[in-house]
Scaffold this motif. Structure first.
Motif, PDB file in Angstrom:
ATOM      1  N   HIS A 146      35.130  29.727  31.329  1.00  0.00           N
ATOM      2  CA  HIS A 146      36.188  28.933  32.831  1.00  0.00           C
ATOM      3  C   HIS A 146      37.282  29.509  32.335  1.00  0.00           C
ATOM      4  O   HIS A 146      38.368  29.153  32.633  1.00  0.00           O
ATOM      5  N   ILE A 147      37.465  31.002  32.290  1.00  0.00           N
ATOM      6  CA  ILE A 147      38.688  32.234  32.745  1.00  0.00           C
ATOM      7  C   ILE A 147      37.971  32.647  33.455  1.00  0.00           C
ATOM      8  O   ILE A 147      36.316  33.013  33.529  1.00  0.00           O
ATOM      9  N   ILE A 148      38.469  33.510  34.601  1.00  0.00           N
ATOM     10  CA  ILE A 148      38.289  34.090  35.332  1.00  0.00           C
ATOM     11  C   ILE A 148      39.634  35.489  35.373  1.00  0.00           C
ATOM     12  O   ILE A 148      40.885  35.376  34.680  1.00  0.00           O
ATOM     13  N   GLY A 149      38.965  37.022  35.817  1.00  0.00           N
ATOM     14  CA  GLY A 149      39.954  38.069  35.352  1.00  0.00           C
ATOM     15  C   GLY A 149      40.833  38.738  36.111  1.00  0.00           C
ATOM     16  O   GLY A 149      39.491  38.644  37.185  1.00  0.00           O
ATOM     17  N   ILE A 150      41.329  38.537  36.500  1.00  0.00           N
ATOM     18  CA  ILE A 150      42.107  39.317  37.451  1.00  0.00           C
ATOM     19  C   ILE A 150      43.040  40.593  37.488  1.00  0.00           C
ATOM     20  O   ILE A 150      43.933  40.550  36.966  1.00  0.00           O
ATOM     21  N   ILE A 151      42.148  41.343  38.242  1.00  0.00           N
ATOM     22  CA  ILE A 151      43.045  42.343  38.479  1.00  0.00           C
ATOM     23  C   ILE A 151      43.771  43.556  39.125  1.00  0.00           C
ATOM     24  O   ILE A 151      43.335  43.089  40.718  1.00  0.00           O
ATOM     25  N   VAL A 152      44.570  43.187  39.459  1.00  0.00           N
ATOM     26  CA  VAL A 152      45.854  43.875  40.304  1.00  0.00           C
ATOM     27  C   VAL A 152      46.267  44.940  40.395  1.00  0.00           C
ATOM     28  O   VAL A 152      46.364  45.647  38.883  1.00  0.00           O
ATOM     29  N   PRO A 153      47.101  46.001  41.371  1.00  0.00           N
ATOM     30  CA  PRO A 153      48.034  47.614  41.014  1.00  0.00           C
ATOM     31  C   PRO A 153      49.207  46.910  40.000  1.00  0.00           C
ATOM     32  O   PRO A 153      49.210  48.151  39.009  1.00  0.00           O
ATOM     33  N   THR A 154      49.997  45.907  40.802  1.00  0.00           N
ATOM     34  CA  THR A 154      51.182  45.519  39.876  1.00  0.00           C
ATOM     35  C   THR A 154      51.838  44.085  40.216  1.00  0.00           C
ATOM     36  O   THR A 154      51.003  43.847  41.072  1.00  0.00           O
ATOM     37  N   ALA A 155      51.919  43.571  38.920  1.00  0.00           N
ATOM     38  CA  ALA A 155      52.348  42.004  39.249  1.00  0.00           C
ATOM     39  C   ALA A 155      53.096  41.771  39.597  1.00  0.00           C
ATOM     40  O   ALA A 155      54.126  40.572  39.983  1.00  0.00           O
ATOM     41  N   ASP A 156      54.235  42.857  39.272  1.00  0.00           N
ATOM     42  CA  ASP A 156      55.569  42.750  40.370  1.00  0.00           C
ATOM     43  C   ASP A 156      56.105  42.996  41.848  1.00  0.00           C
ATOM     44  O   ASP A 156      56.879  42.743  42.019  1.00  0.00           O
ATOM     45  N   ARG A 157      54.717  43.380  42.483  1.00  0.00           N
ATOM     46  CA  ARG A 157      54.943  42.738  43.540  1.00  0.00           C
ATOM     47  C   ARG A 157      54.972  41.896  44.075  1.00  0.00           C
ATOM     48  O   ARG A 157      54.249  41.178  43.790  1.00  0.00           O
ATOM     49  N   ALA A 158      55.853  41.245  45.250  1.00  0.00           N
ATOM     50  CA  ALA A 158      55.519  40.189  45.593  1.00  0.00           C
ATOM     51  C   ALA A 158      54.430  39.921  46.754  1.00  0.00           C
ATOM     52  O   ALA A 158      53.737  38.624  46.341  1.00  0.00           O
ATOM     53  N   PHE A 159      53.741  40.108  47.329  1.00  0.00           N
ATOM     54  CA  PHE A 159      52.670  40.011  47.599  1.00  0.00           C
ATOM     55  C   PHE A 159      51.361  40.258  46.456  1.00  0.00           C
ATOM     56  O   PHE A 159      50.675  38.754  47.070  1.00  0.00           O
ATOM     57  N   PHE A 160      51.116  40.615  45.624  1.00  0.00           N
ATOM     58  CA  PHE A 160      50.121  40.390  44.575  1.00  0.00           C
ATOM     59  C   PHE A 160      50.064  38.933  44.077  1.00  0.00           C
ATOM     60  O   PHE A 160      49.632  38.642  43.799  1.00  0.00           O
TER      61      PHE A 160
END
Length: 363
Positions: free
Chosen positions: A65-79
């Protein structure tokens, strides 16, 4: 410093003089266990500060019941907004998320996928880094039967579900608007990376010029990483040309913001001398002087739809091998940075006028 051993279900069982299997069933709300026993188990678990071993549980029942989310950077408002949309859906069905950043670094992205697989996540949602051209790490997840869904930065090299904005249409709308405002020499800030979003935005720019009979000028297309400093450098490069552009369409709001700073430092009027448009609708764009015209990527909506597609995909084994591509229609947000003349009487024009009036100082 003495490190206390981790509390296990056996410790709880010993306190209550019951079996470990009874404790396990109680913690999992098994209907075969009485409410009184469940309450007693939960009480002792809280007293002992028991933390369940999610990996062990995942090995037993196949679900963490855990999913992994990969983003280039979390400090961008879009991501961060996309992640918010995903979490809103995930939390409703008692799923938790692990948020990881690749920083557009290929090796970091590979390591992150391996770490998520080792953590026994139920699936991975990812936006591919700018520097990723080999997708073997994602194929590895798919081969292990781990569901994978991509958003925003995607690739057709993987047969997985994708949720994207129509970057081509967003760019076309922005450039078409600049042309309708009387601009005929429009520069474009793009990325040298082989990322679909930037390729599509460049294609939209080129097609809009072609459709309106405006000749392409190679010196007006500048490649960079599209950050604030890149926007400054790109605008300074344009100012060295014998003939200046009368507009700039940047594939990122940060690039447009850098251009705005340089233009103001050199006493150019915006939009009268140079009109500016960006892409993403980052929060700061409504507070610049003048407010920046931009393309809204519908980030929270993208996050929610991404999560819905993901959970639909993992709901049954049959759907795990199905892939679909969802393309969201972007919205052009017209603000003062491009309004060189009155707009025609269209819904977009009325929206622009509304924005204009809203930004006027009160008498």
């Amino acid at each position: 410093m003495t490190i206390k051993p981790k509390v296990t279900i056996h410790d709880i069982a010993e306190k209550l003089n019951v079996t470990a299997s009874t404790v396990s069933r109680a913690l999992n709300d098994n209907p075969r266990i009485s409410d009184a026993t469940k309450k007693a188990v939960l009480k002792i678990a809280k007293q002992l500060n028991y933390q369940p071993n999610n990996i062990a549980a995942a090995l037993r029942n196949g679900k963490s019941h855990i999913i992994g989310i990969i983003v280039p950077t979390a400090d961008r408002a879009f991501f961060s907004s996309v992640v918010r949309g995903i979490e809103e859906i995930a939390n409703k069905i008692n799923y938790k998320v692990i948020i990881c950043q690749s920083y557009d670094n290929y090796e970091k992205e590979v390591q992150t996928v391996d770490a998520l697989l080792n953590a026994r996540v139920d699936g991975i949602i990812a936006s591919i880094g700018k520097n990723t051209e080999n997708f073997d790490h994602f194929k590895k997840a798919m081969e292990k039967g781990v569901p994978l869904v991509l958003f925003d930065r995607t690739t057709d090299a993987l047969e997985v579900s994708q949720i994207v904005i129509d970057d081509y249409l967003g760019a076309y709308k922005a450039v078409e608007h600049l042309i309708q405002q009387g601009c005929t020499r429009i520069a474009h800030f793009t990325s040298p990376k082989k990322v679909s979003v930037f390729k599509e935005r460049l294609r939209g720019y080129l097609d809009a010029l072609s459709d309106y009979g405006i000749p392409y000028a190679d010196e007006l297309v500048i490649k960079s990483n599209l950050q604030l400093e890149d926007g400054r450098d790109s605008m300074e490069q344009l100012l060295k040309l014998d003939k200046l552009p009368d507009a700039v369409f940047s594939a990122s709001d940060y690039g447009a913001m850098g251009a705005m700073q340089v233009l103001k430092e050199n006493n150019f009027r915006i939009p009268q001398d140079v009109a500016l448009a960006g892409f993403s609708n980052d929060p700061f764009t409504s507070f610049t002087d003048p407010p920046l015209t931009t393309v809204d990527q519908l980030s929270i909506t993208m996050g929610k739809i991404t999560a819905e597609i993901f959970f639909e995909q993992i709901s049954t084994q049959e759907k795990r091998n199905m892939s679909q591509k969802i393309i969201l229609k972007p919205e052009l947000i017209i603000r003062k940075s491009t309004m060189r003349k009155p707009m025609p009487d269209t819904p977009a024009a009325r929206q622009a006028e509304h924005v204009k009036l809203a930004n006027q100082e009160p008498a």
